[in-house]
Design a protein around this motif. Structure first.
Motif, PDB file in Angstrom:
ATOM      1  N   GLU A   2     -43.849  13.636 -38.055  1.00 18.46           N
ATOM      2  CA  GLU A   2     -44.006  14.535 -39.195  1.00 18.46           C
ATOM      3  C   GLU A   2     -42.630  14.814 -39.771  1.00 18.46           C
ATOM      4  N   LEU A   3     -42.560  14.797 -41.096  1.00 21.70           N
ATOM      5  CA  LEU A   3     -41.305  15.017 -41.797  1.00 21.70           C
ATOM      6  C   LEU A   3     -41.587  15.951 -42.960  1.00 21.70           C
ATOM      7  N   ALA A   4     -40.846  17.053 -43.067  1.00 23.10           N
ATOM      8  CA  ALA A   4     -41.036  18.004 -44.159  1.00 23.10           C
ATOM      9  C   ALA A   4     -39.672  18.406 -44.692  1.00 23.10           C
ATOM     10  N   GLU A   5     -39.511  18.328 -46.006  1.00 28.09           N
ATOM     11  CA  GLU A   5     -38.241  18.677 -46.632  1.00 28.09           C
ATOM     12  C   GLU A   5     -38.488  19.239 -48.024  1.00 28.09           C
ATOM     13  N   THR A   6     -37.461  19.923 -48.551  1.00 28.68           N
ATOM     14  CA  THR A   6     -37.477  20.424 -49.925  1.00 28.68           C
ATOM     15  C   THR A   6     -36.164  20.028 -50.575  1.00 28.68           C
ATOM     16  N   HIS A   7     -36.249  19.534 -51.808  1.00 35.84           N
ATOM     17  CA  HIS A   7     -35.065  19.139 -52.575  1.00 35.84           C
ATOM     18  C   HIS A   7     -35.145  19.775 -53.952  1.00 35.84           C
ATOM     19  N   THR A   8     -34.009  20.199 -54.482  1.00 33.86           N
ATOM     20  CA  THR A   8     -33.953  20.708 -55.848  1.00 33.86           C
ATOM     21  C   THR A   8     -33.368  19.624 -56.741  1.00 33.86           C
ATOM     22  N   LEU A   9     -34.107  19.302 -57.797  1.00 32.88           N
ATOM     23  CA  LEU A   9     -33.704  18.252 -58.730  1.00 32.88           C
ATOM     24  C   LEU A   9     -33.270  18.883 -60.049  1.00 32.88           C
ATOM     25  N   PRO A  10     -32.265  18.306 -60.714  1.00 32.18           N
ATOM     26  CA  PRO A  10     -31.664  18.926 -61.893  1.00 32.18           C
ATOM     27  C   PRO A  10     -32.405  18.666 -63.210  1.00 32.18           C
ATOM     28  N   VAL A  11     -33.743  18.598 -63.171  1.00 34.65           N
ATOM     29  CA  VAL A  11     -34.538  18.367 -64.385  1.00 34.65           C
ATOM     30  C   VAL A  11     -35.821  19.171 -64.322  1.00 34.65           C
ATOM     31  N   SER A  12     -36.502  19.234 -65.458  1.00 36.31           N
ATOM     32  CA  SER A  12     -37.732  20.012 -65.538  1.00 36.31           C
ATOM     33  C   SER A  12     -38.828  19.421 -64.660  1.00 36.31           C
ATOM     34  N   GLN A  13     -39.840  20.233 -64.420  1.00 30.61           N
ATOM     35  CA  GLN A  13     -40.961  19.803 -63.592  1.00 30.61           C
ATOM     36  C   GLN A  13     -41.665  18.603 -64.216  1.00 30.61           C
ATOM     37  N   GLN A  14     -41.881  18.609 -65.525  1.00 29.34           N
ATOM     38  CA  GLN A  14     -42.565  17.491 -66.183  1.00 29.34           C
ATOM     39  C   GLN A  14     -41.744  16.200 -66.084  1.00 29.34           C
ATOM     40  N   GLN A  15     -40.427  16.294 -66.269  1.00 24.98           N
ATOM     41  CA  GLN A  15     -39.577  15.104 -66.139  1.00 24.98           C
ATOM     42  C   GLN A  15     -39.624  14.558 -64.717  1.00 24.98           C
ATOM     43  N   THR A  16     -39.631  15.443 -63.733  1.00 21.03           N
ATOM     44  CA  THR A  16     -39.713  15.020 -62.342  1.00 21.03           C
ATOM     45  C   THR A  16     -41.041  14.319 -62.088  1.00 21.03           C
ATOM     46  N   TRP A  17     -42.127  14.907 -62.579  1.00 28.06           N
ATOM     47  CA  TRP A  17     -43.457  14.314 -62.419  1.00 28.06           C
ATOM     48  C   TRP A  17     -43.504  12.917 -63.042  1.00 28.06           C
ATOM     49  N   ASP A  18     -42.997  12.817 -64.272  1.00 26.26           N
ATOM     50  CA  ASP A  18     -42.997  11.520 -64.959  1.00 26.26           C
ATOM     51  C   ASP A  18     -42.224  10.471 -64.169  1.00 26.26           C
ATOM     52  N   ALA A  19     -41.068  10.859 -63.628  1.00 22.63           N
ATOM     53  CA  ALA A  19     -40.248   9.918 -62.861  1.00 22.63           C
ATOM     54  C   ALA A  19     -40.947   9.502 -61.561  1.00 22.63           C
ATOM     55  N   LEU A  20     -41.630  10.437 -60.914  1.00 24.25           N
ATOM     56  CA  LEU A  20     -42.342  10.118 -59.675  1.00 24.25           C
ATOM     57  C   LEU A  20     -43.523   9.186 -59.917  1.00 24.25           C
ATOM     58  N   ASN A  21     -43.939   9.064 -61.163  1.00 23.96           N
ATOM     59  CA  ASN A  21     -45.050   8.187 -61.504  1.00 23.96           C
ATOM     60  C   ASN A  21     -44.594   6.952 -62.267  1.00 23.96           C
ATOM     61  N   ASP A  22     -43.301   6.705 -62.298  1.00 24.77           N
ATOM     62  CA  ASP A  22     -42.730   5.531 -62.961  1.00 24.77           C
ATOM     63  C   ASP A  22     -42.364   4.513 -61.881  1.00 24.77           C
ATOM     64  N   THR A  23     -43.087   3.401 -61.834  1.00 23.39           N
ATOM     65  CA  THR A  23     -42.887   2.437 -60.750  1.00 23.39           C
ATOM     66  C   THR A  23     -41.499   1.810 -60.770  1.00 23.39           C
ATOM     67  N   GLU A  24     -40.889   1.663 -61.947  1.00 22.40           N
ATOM     68  CA  GLU A  24     -39.546   1.085 -62.003  1.00 22.40           C
ATOM     69  C   GLU A  24     -38.516   2.025 -61.384  1.00 22.40           C
ATOM     70  N   ILE A  25     -38.650   3.316 -61.668  1.00 23.83           N
ATOM     71  CA  ILE A  25     -37.737   4.299 -61.072  1.00 23.83           C
ATOM     72  C   ILE A  25     -37.939   4.337 -59.559  1.00 23.83           C
ATOM     73  N   LEU A  26     -39.186   4.344 -59.125  1.00 21.45           N
ATOM     74  CA  LEU A  26     -39.455   4.372 -57.684  1.00 21.45           C
ATOM     75  C   LEU A  26     -38.915   3.130 -56.995  1.00 21.45           C
ATOM     76  N   ARG A  27     -39.122   1.957 -57.602  1.00 21.62           N
ATOM     77  CA  ARG A  27     -38.622   0.714 -57.003  1.00 21.62           C
ATOM     78  C   ARG A  27     -37.113   0.771 -56.827  1.00 21.62           C
ATOM     79  N   ALA A  28     -36.419   1.331 -57.829  1.00 16.25           N
ATOM     80  CA  ALA A  28     -34.962   1.427 -57.754  1.00 16.25           C
ATOM     81  C   ALA A  28     -34.497   2.465 -56.727  1.00 16.25           C
TER      82      ALA A  28
END
Length: 194
Positions: A2-28
């Protein structure tokens, strides 16, 4: 595991969501990731190379997004086979929470089971490797937003071409070299100081 963590990212929630659903960003951003290809609605075929202690393998698997509540949360269900190295399967609950106007808290809890050689090397090595991969993912993911390190082919601003080439090779090799590459990178960086 089991692994649990929290990270703060320097962008809005919607931008973070969009990036997490972008396969090119994830692949990189996923260390060792070779491909992420659609396989139906909210499902993907994934290929990646990874090293866990002495076990190095190329894993092929599938990940499915479930319990989607955009842009707040989803669950990732995954399974992968690494041939003789073994298998991994599990899930990860990902939650996004606005932290002001321009930042997002990303929290996740992942549960996984491993089998084959991976299970034989012990949970401490597997947990350590998982934390290392997760840490590298978030380092790369954050860099996507800050404009730094988003392209390993860029020439380094400091003129340290040898260290940048080593980093670029690590990314191209999918970090499959593990500790060997790290030693080379450290050695190259140390030499370049003189």
């Amino acid at each position: 595991m089991e692994l649990a963590e929290t990270h703060t990212l320097p962008v809005s929630q919607q931008q973070t969501w969009d990036a997490l659903n972008d396969t090119e960003i994830l692949r990189a951003c996923i260390p060792g990731c070779e491909s992420i290809d659609p396989d139906g609605e909210n499902a993907y075929l994934v290929a990646l190379s990874a090293a866990v202690g002495p076990v190095k393998a190329r894993f092929k698997g599938r990940m499915q997004l479930t319990d989607i509540d955009a842009p707040n949360t989803y669950t990732i269900v995954f399974e992968g086979q690494g041939g003789a190295a073994g298998f991994a399967k599990g899930n990860a609950q990902v939650t996004l929470e606005a932290d002001g106007d321009a930042a997002t808290k990303l929290s996740y809890t992942a549960n996984a089971q491993v089998g084959g050689k991976l299970a034989q090397i012990g949970s401490r090595l597997v947990d350590g490797a998982a934390r290392k991969i997760a840490g590298e993912f978030f380092k790369r993911f954050s860099a996507q937003f800050s404009g730094g390190e988003d392209n390993d082919a860029k020439a380094p601003p400091s003129g340290d071409a040898s260290a940048a080439q080593t980093e670029s090779n690590q990314a191209a090799d999918g970090e499959s070299g593990g500790e060997e590459k790290k030693g080379k990178k450290s050695w190259t960086a140390w030499i370049s100081k003189f």
